[in-house]
Design an enzyme around this catalytic site. Structure first.
Site, mmCIF file in Angstrom:
data_model
loop_
_atom_site.group_PDB
_atom_site.id
_atom_site.type_symbol
_atom_site.label_atom_id
_atom_site.label_comp_id
_atom_site.label_asym_id
_atom_site.label_seq_id
_atom_site.Cartn_x
_atom_site.Cartn_y
_atom_site.Cartn_z
ATOM 1 N N HIS A 8 7.269 -6.992 -5.011
ATOM 2 C CA HIS A 8 5.869 -7.319 -5.344
ATOM 3 C C HIS A 8 5.768 -8.581 -6.196
ATOM 4 O O HIS A 8 5.919 -8.517 -7.414
ATOM 5 C CB HIS A 8 5.219 -6.140 -6.065
ATOM 6 C CG HIS A 8 4.984 -4.995 -5.151
ATOM 7 N ND1 HIS A 8 3.810 -4.835 -4.449
ATOM 8 C CD2 HIS A 8 5.797 -3.979 -4.766
ATOM 9 C CE1 HIS A 8 3.903 -3.757 -3.687
ATOM 10 N NE2 HIS A 8 5.106 -3.218 -3.852
ATOM 11 N N CYS B 298 5.621 -5.909 0.846
ATOM 12 C CA CYS B 298 6.008 -4.496 0.908
ATOM 13 C C CYS B 298 5.536 -3.843 2.217
ATOM 14 O O CYS B 298 6.032 -4.191 3.279
ATOM 15 C CB CYS B 298 5.485 -3.773 -0.341
ATOM 16 S SG CYS B 298 6.253 -2.167 -0.584
ATOM 17 N N TYR B 299 4.555 -2.944 2.157
ATOM 18 C CA TYR B 299 4.061 -2.333 3.400
ATOM 19 C C TYR B 299 3.615 -3.418 4.395
ATOM 20 O O TYR B 299 3.795 -3.283 5.604
ATOM 21 C CB TYR B 299 2.897 -1.394 3.083
ATOM 22 C CG TYR B 299 2.247 -0.796 4.309
ATOM 23 C CD1 TYR B 299 2.818 0.291 4.957
ATOM 24 C CD2 TYR B 299 1.084 -1.346 4.831
ATOM 25 C CE1 TYR B 299 2.236 0.825 6.106
ATOM 26 C CE2 TYR B 299 0.494 -0.817 5.962
ATOM 27 C CZ TYR B 299 1.073 0.267 6.595
ATOM 28 O OH TYR B 299 0.493 0.787 7.728
ATOM 29 N N GLY C 140 0.843 -1.188 0.000
ATOM 30 C CA GLY C 140 0.000 0.000 0.000
ATOM 31 C C GLY C 140 0.877 1.236 0.000
ATOM 32 O O GLY C 140 2.081 1.143 0.228
ATOM 33 N N GLU D 130 3.122 -10.083 -6.876
ATOM 34 C CA GLU D 130 1.802 -10.127 -7.535
ATOM 35 C C GLU D 130 1.772 -9.404 -8.880
ATOM 36 O O GLU D 130 0.775 -9.456 -9.584
ATOM 37 C CB GLU D 130 0.729 -9.560 -6.597
ATOM 38 C CG GLU D 130 0.676 -8.040 -6.465
ATOM 39 C CD GLU D 130 1.702 -7.440 -5.505
ATOM 40 O OE1 GLU D 130 2.672 -8.146 -5.160
ATOM 41 O OE2 GLU D 130 1.546 -6.271 -5.123
ATOM 42 N N LYS E 76 -14.547 -10.428 -13.613
ATOM 43 C CA LYS E 76 -15.206 -10.598 -14.912
ATOM 44 C C LYS E 76 -14.704 -11.833 -15.680
ATOM 45 O O LYS E 76 -15.489 -12.584 -16.251
ATOM 46 C CB LYS E 76 -14.946 -9.347 -15.752
ATOM 47 C CG LYS E 76 -15.790 -9.233 -16.965
ATOM 48 C CD LYS E 76 -17.073 -8.574 -16.590
ATOM 49 C CE LYS E 76 -17.982 -8.328 -17.732
ATOM 50 N NZ LYS E 76 -19.132 -7.535 -17.269
ATOM 51 N N ASP F 203 -22.871 -10.552 -17.044
ATOM 52 C CA ASP F 203 -23.043 -10.727 -15.592
ATOM 53 C C ASP F 203 -24.469 -11.151 -15.235
ATOM 54 O O ASP F 203 -24.680 -12.142 -14.542
ATOM 55 C CB ASP F 203 -22.707 -9.438 -14.835
ATOM 56 C CG ASP F 203 -21.349 -8.881 -15.220
ATOM 57 O OD1 ASP F 203 -20.556 -9.656 -15.779
ATOM 58 O OD2 ASP F 203 -21.093 -7.692 -14.974
#
Ligand code: XMP
Length: 491
Positions: free
Chosen positions: A147, A60-61, A33, A149, A347, A205
């Site tokens: 990171h 990280c944070y 963050g 991710e 989605k 959806d």
């Protein structure tokens, strides 16, 4: 994580211990963050979370927060690390198992862990961070400064995989097949003997939501299609035909065009438009539901990004970007209870679910279309005349994308009618007419997006057709903004 068939949810830092115990997760990740622990209002969670015995990975944070809780040292870096950074791995037992000694990672930080907390060992370092990854194996708590991710950490997925399977001992059982089974069970439990109305727009959806509900409660599902006058060319007919051709469900049609246009008259503020439309939708569902018997629920195809974007991470009021009518625009008092079987899905997962349910491609791969429809693509006041102009522009743009064979490569393509006029020349005459903006984006989940680099010939043809075929338009522009900082829709 979900790509490894492991289910995961996102929660704000102030989640209660009781709630965590209820969820009973196999593992947790503290995300990164933009905050710094030196700031007073930096998000923190309850320290007790760390003594629940649940495996934990801080990114990280998140890593710095773990260090802070265990009395390690966190300080400012003299050299910020931003972007591609070489990581030297000191320990390859679990988190970094199967990896080479040096890997490329993506960093984005100013603060860093400068002193190991008690009981922790170092797993990796970089030139500027002596402790770029640490662990307390006894407590199964891990941290990485980089990171994993993001795609810019090429082996990031492997690291996440190691955390899931080697540390959390996950089994990877979450598949679309298991999701269908579980959802059908849950819907039946939630709904009991009652009946459900479902707002069916024909988009992926609401269509997947309807088919899932149909599987669970069959004839007790009533789909309501609302013609709000804000739809695209022929949309009403297409949806009716598709559902009649492929499914035998209870399909009701509500014509509310005049009502929507009356309530939207002279409204120019985007948030006001959204709120009015959201409220009218619900009123119409409630009215239609009253004509049927035993209806207690309203089903909606709300997705996880809508839930995340509409929820406040800090508990208090946070920046509302847009009130997505599926969530933010719902009136506080509603006669119907909500069923939202897709509220944990992104989605791309809804499309996979649609495939697993055997739905036709024409529904699954339709571009997203927002609940408030063309109203949020007409900047300024919405009128029938402006809607008709926009409908024609939209139809031409989509037709050209389809005939170039690019419809499936683009996440979403749309036209916007601007509230300004521009001077042009047609024949020898001066014109003073409307401007249409074309927008096409590529994206994975709609949360971030890039403008689509469509071929010039396609843009040229679309522009020329729009200006020549639509009375009242003399200029076409192409939107080249990404999200963030822009959004996909203009309002
Ligand atoms: P933005 O404009 O927020 O859009 O970047 C992200 C995606 O969400 C769609 N969108 C909506 N969908 N109700 C919906 O069902 C809404 O109120 C709404 N607003 C935006 C948008 O079309 C894009 O796909």
């Amino acid at each position: 994580m979900r790509e490894y068939n492991v289910f995961c949810e996102i929660h704000p830092p102030q989640i209660s211990i009781k709630k965590i115990k209820e969820i009973n997760p196999q593992g947790m990740i503290f995300s990164g963050g933009p905050s710094s622990l030196t700031q007073k209002n930096a998000p923190r969670c309850k320290k007790e979370i760390l003594s629940l015995g649940i495996p934990l990975l801080g990114i990280c944070y998140g890593m710095q927060l773990i260090a802070h809780f265990f009395n390690g040292k966190v300080g400012k870096s003299s050299a910020r690390e931003y972007g591609k950074t070489y990581l030297c791995i000191d320990d390859r037992k679990d988190l970094f198992s199967g990896m080479k000694k040096n890997i490329i990672t993506w960093m984005s930080h100013e603060d860093k862990v400068t002193g190991l907390p008690n009981g922790f060992i170092r797993l990796a370092h970089t030139r500027n961070s002596k402790i770029a990854s640490f662990a307390d194996r006894k407590r199964k708590i891990y941290g990485v400064q980089f990171h994993p991710e993001v795609v810019h950490t090429p082996q990031g997925k492997e690291i996440i995989k190691n955390f899931l399977f080697k540390i959390c001992k996950c089994k990877g059982l979450w598949t679309m097949k298991s999701f269908i089974k579980e959802s059908v069970k849950q819907i039946r439990q939630q709904v009991g003997n009652a009946s459900v109305v479902c707002g069916l727009s024909g988009g992926v959806d609401s269509s997947v939501c309807a088919i899932l509900l149909h599987k669970a409660i069959d004839k007790r599902l009533h789909c309501i299609f609302v013609n709000n006058g804000l739809l695209r060319n022929n949309e009403e007919k297409q949806v009716k035909d598709t559902f009649k051709k492929h499914y035998s469900m209870q399909f009701h049609y509500a014509d509310a065009e005049a009502l929507f246009l009356r309530k939207l008259k002279n409204i120019t503020d985007p948030e006001k438009k959204r709120k009015i439309i959201g409220k009218l939708f619900i009123e119409i569902f409630e009215k239609e539901a009253k004509k049927l018997t035993n209806i207690t629920f309203l089903a909606q195809g709300t997705l996880y990004p809508d839930v995340i974007e509409s929820c406040s991470v800090f508990g208090g009021p946070s920046a509302v970007i847009k009130s997505h009518h599926n969530v933010g625009g719902l009136p506080e008092k509603m006669d119907l209870k909500l069923v939202e079987p897709l509220r944990f899905l992104f989605k791309d997962e809804v499309r996979l679910l649609g495939e697993a349910l055997g739905m036709p491609d024409e529904i699954i791969y339709r571009h997203p279309f927002p609940g408030p429809g063309l109203a949020i693509r007409i900047l300024g006041a919405v009128t029938k005349e402006r809607l008709d102009i926009l409908r024609q522009a939209d139809a031409i743009f989509i037709e050209e994308i389809k005939s170039a064979g690019l419809y499936r490569d683009v996440w979403q393509a749309l036209s916007v009618l601007l509230p300004v006029k521009s001077v042009g020349v047609m024949g020898d005459e001066r014109t003073y007419e409307n401007v249409v903006a074309l927008r096409a984006v590529t994206s994975v989940d709609g949360m971030t997006a890039d403008w689509a680099k469509l071929p010039m010939e396609l843009l040229e043809k679309a522009s020329s057709r729009i200006i020549n075929e639509i009375k009242g338009v003399n200029r076409v522009v192409y939107d080249i903004s990404s999200k963030p900082p822009a959004t996909i829709e203009w309002e």
